[in-house]
Design a protein around this motif. Structure first.
Motif, PDB file in Angstrom:
ATOM      1  N   MET A  26       0.828  -1.197   0.000  1.00  0.00           N
ATOM      2  CA  MET A  26       0.000   0.000   0.000  1.00  0.00           C
ATOM      3  C   MET A  26       0.863   1.248   0.000  1.00  0.00           C
ATOM      4  O   MET A  26       1.899   1.298   0.661  1.00  0.00           O
ATOM      5  CB  MET A  26      -0.875   0.016   1.252  1.00  0.00           C
ATOM      6  CG  MET A  26      -2.269  -0.508   1.028  1.00  0.00           C
ATOM      7  SD  MET A  26      -3.276  -0.341   2.500  1.00  0.00           S
ATOM      8  CE  MET A  26      -3.940   1.270   2.208  1.00  0.00           C
ATOM      9  N   GLN A  27       0.400   2.245  -0.727  1.00  0.00           N
ATOM     10  CA  GLN A  27       1.115   3.511  -0.762  1.00  0.00           C
ATOM     11  C   GLN A  27       0.692   4.375   0.414  1.00  0.00           C
ATOM     12  O   GLN A  27      -0.461   4.335   0.850  1.00  0.00           O
ATOM     13  CB  GLN A  27       0.795   4.275  -2.042  1.00  0.00           C
ATOM     14  CG  GLN A  27       1.518   3.739  -3.259  1.00  0.00           C
ATOM     15  CD  GLN A  27       1.241   4.626  -4.466  1.00  0.00           C
ATOM     16  OE1 GLN A  27       0.183   5.226  -4.578  1.00  0.00           O
ATOM     17  NE2 GLN A  27       2.203   4.687  -5.357  1.00  0.00           N
ATOM     18  N   ALA A  28       1.659   5.151   0.908  1.00  0.00           N
ATOM     19  CA  ALA A  28       1.344   6.095   1.981  1.00  0.00           C
ATOM     20  C   ALA A  28       0.540   7.249   1.385  1.00  0.00           C
ATOM     21  O   ALA A  28       0.792   7.676   0.257  1.00  0.00           O
ATOM     22  CB  ALA A  28       2.616   6.612   2.617  1.00  0.00           C
ATOM     23  N   LYS A  29      -0.424   7.736   2.137  1.00  0.00           N
ATOM     24  CA  LYS A  29      -1.264   8.833   1.676  1.00  0.00           C
ATOM     25  C   LYS A  29      -0.437  10.119   1.607  1.00  0.00           C
ATOM     26  O   LYS A  29       0.330  10.420   2.522  1.00  0.00           O
ATOM     27  CB  LYS A  29      -2.442   9.000   2.627  1.00  0.00           C
ATOM     28  CG  LYS A  29      -3.562   9.795   2.053  1.00  0.00           C
ATOM     29  CD  LYS A  29      -4.780   9.747   2.954  1.00  0.00           C
ATOM     30  CE  LYS A  29      -5.920  10.477   2.324  1.00  0.00           C
ATOM     31  NZ  LYS A  29      -7.097  10.498   3.175  1.00  0.00           N
ATOM     32  N   LYS A  30      -0.601  10.867   0.521  1.00  0.00           N
ATOM     33  CA  LYS A  30       0.120  12.130   0.369  1.00  0.00           C
ATOM     34  C   LYS A  30      -0.439  13.169   1.334  1.00  0.00           C
ATOM     35  O   LYS A  30      -1.656  13.324   1.450  1.00  0.00           O
ATOM     36  CB  LYS A  30      -0.040  12.660  -1.046  1.00  0.00           C
ATOM     37  CG  LYS A  30       1.051  12.279  -1.992  1.00  0.00           C
ATOM     38  CD  LYS A  30       0.837  12.990  -3.301  1.00  0.00           C
ATOM     39  CE  LYS A  30       2.156  13.426  -3.858  1.00  0.00           C
ATOM     40  NZ  LYS A  30       1.984  14.091  -5.152  1.00  0.00           N
ATOM     41  N   VAL A  31       0.443  13.868   2.005  1.00  0.00           N
ATOM     42  CA  VAL A  31       0.028  14.933   2.927  1.00  0.00           C
ATOM     43  C   VAL A  31       0.135  16.255   2.175  1.00  0.00           C
ATOM     44  O   VAL A  31       1.209  16.603   1.693  1.00  0.00           O
ATOM     45  CB  VAL A  31       0.932  14.965   4.187  1.00  0.00           C
ATOM     46  CG1 VAL A  31       0.538  16.109   5.101  1.00  0.00           C
ATOM     47  CG2 VAL A  31       0.876  13.643   4.909  1.00  0.00           C
ATOM     48  N   PRO A  32      -0.987  17.001   2.046  1.00  0.00           N
ATOM     49  CA  PRO A  32      -0.915  18.274   1.323  1.00  0.00           C
ATOM     50  C   PRO A  32      -0.080  19.294   2.098  1.00  0.00           C
ATOM     51  O   PRO A  32      -0.272  19.495   3.294  1.00  0.00           O
ATOM     52  CB  PRO A  32      -2.371  18.721   1.210  1.00  0.00           C
ATOM     53  CG  PRO A  32      -3.117  17.946   2.231  1.00  0.00           C
ATOM     54  CD  PRO A  32      -2.337  16.698   2.502  1.00  0.00           C
ATOM     55  N   LEU A  33       0.866  19.926   1.403  1.00  0.00           N
ATOM     56  CA  LEU A  33       1.739  20.933   2.005  1.00  0.00           C
ATOM     57  C   LEU A  33       1.336  22.312   1.509  1.00  0.00           C
ATOM     58  O   LEU A  33       0.942  22.475   0.355  1.00  0.00           O
ATOM     59  CB  LEU A  33       3.195  20.667   1.634  1.00  0.00           C
ATOM     60  CG  LEU A  33       3.811  19.376   2.127  1.00  0.00           C
ATOM     61  CD1 LEU A  33       5.220  19.228   1.573  1.00  0.00           C
ATOM     62  CD2 LEU A  33       3.836  19.318   3.631  1.00  0.00           C
ATOM     63  N   ARG A  34       1.459  23.298   2.375  1.00  0.00           N
ATOM     64  CA  ARG A  34       1.198  24.685   2.019  1.00  0.00           C
ATOM     65  C   ARG A  34       2.323  25.541   2.588  1.00  0.00           C
ATOM     66  O   ARG A  34       2.936  25.188   3.593  1.00  0.00           O
ATOM     67  CB  ARG A  34      -0.135  25.177   2.595  1.00  0.00           C
ATOM     68  CG  ARG A  34      -1.348  24.419   2.093  1.00  0.00           C
ATOM     69  CD  ARG A  34      -1.620  24.718   0.628  1.00  0.00           C
ATOM     70  NE  ARG A  34      -2.821  24.060   0.149  1.00  0.00           N
ATOM     71  CZ  ARG A  34      -2.843  22.889  -0.490  1.00  0.00           C
ATOM     72  NH1 ARG A  34      -1.719  22.224  -0.686  1.00  0.00           N
ATOM     73  NH2 ARG A  34      -3.980  22.378  -0.908  1.00  0.00           N
ATOM     74  N   MET A  35       2.557  26.693   1.957  1.00  0.00           N
ATOM     75  CA  MET A  35       3.614  27.586   2.427  1.00  0.00           C
ATOM     76  C   MET A  35       3.042  28.649   3.349  1.00  0.00           C
ATOM     77  O   MET A  35       2.019  29.270   3.042  1.00  0.00           O
ATOM     78  CB  MET A  35       4.310  28.274   1.253  1.00  0.00           C
ATOM     79  CG  MET A  35       5.488  29.122   1.705  1.00  0.00           C
ATOM     80  SD  MET A  35       6.208  30.168   0.431  1.00  0.00           S
ATOM     81  CE  MET A  35       6.783  28.995  -0.718  1.00  0.00           C
TER      82      MET A  35
END
Length: 89
Positions: A1-10
Motif C-alpha cells: 500500500m502507498q502512503a497517503k500524500k500529505v498536502p503541504l502549504r507555504m
C-alpha cells in the motif's frame, strides 16, 4: 500500500512548507472580506499562516497576504486576526 500524500502549504509569514493541517487559513470571500478560517473549509481564496502570532506579524510587515489576495488589507482586519489567533491558542 502507498502512503497517503500529505498536502503541504507555504506559510506567508516564515515561508516554510508545512502540512496543511498545521497552518491557519486566511480567506478572502466573494464580497472581499478577509478573515481567519479556523475550519479550513470556508469558500473563497485562501492563504496560509502558521498558528503563531510571529508569523502573522511577519506576513503583515512584508505584505505577503496582501500580495496573494491582490488587495489592500486594513490594519483593523490584521488586529482582528491577531486577537482571534490569541483566543484560539
Amino acid at each position: 500500500m502507498q502512503a497517503k500524500k500529505v498536502p503541504l502549504r507555504m506559510c506567508t509569514g516564515c515561508g516554510e512548507m508545512k502540512p496543511k493541517k498545521e497552518l491557519v487559513r486566511v480567506v478572502k470571500n466573494k464580497e472581499g472580506e478577509i478573515s481567519l478560517d479556523l475550519t479550513g473549509k470556508a469558500p473563497g481564496r485562501g492563504a496560509y499562516v502558521c498558528n503563531c502570532i510571529d508569523c502573522l506579524k511577519k506576513a503583515r510587515k512584508s505584505r505577503r497576504i496582501e500580495r496573494s489576495f491582490q488587495c489592500k488589507i486594513p490594519d483593523e482586519v490584521y488586529d482582528k486576526m491577531e486577537s482571534e489567533m490569541i483566543a484560539g491558542e
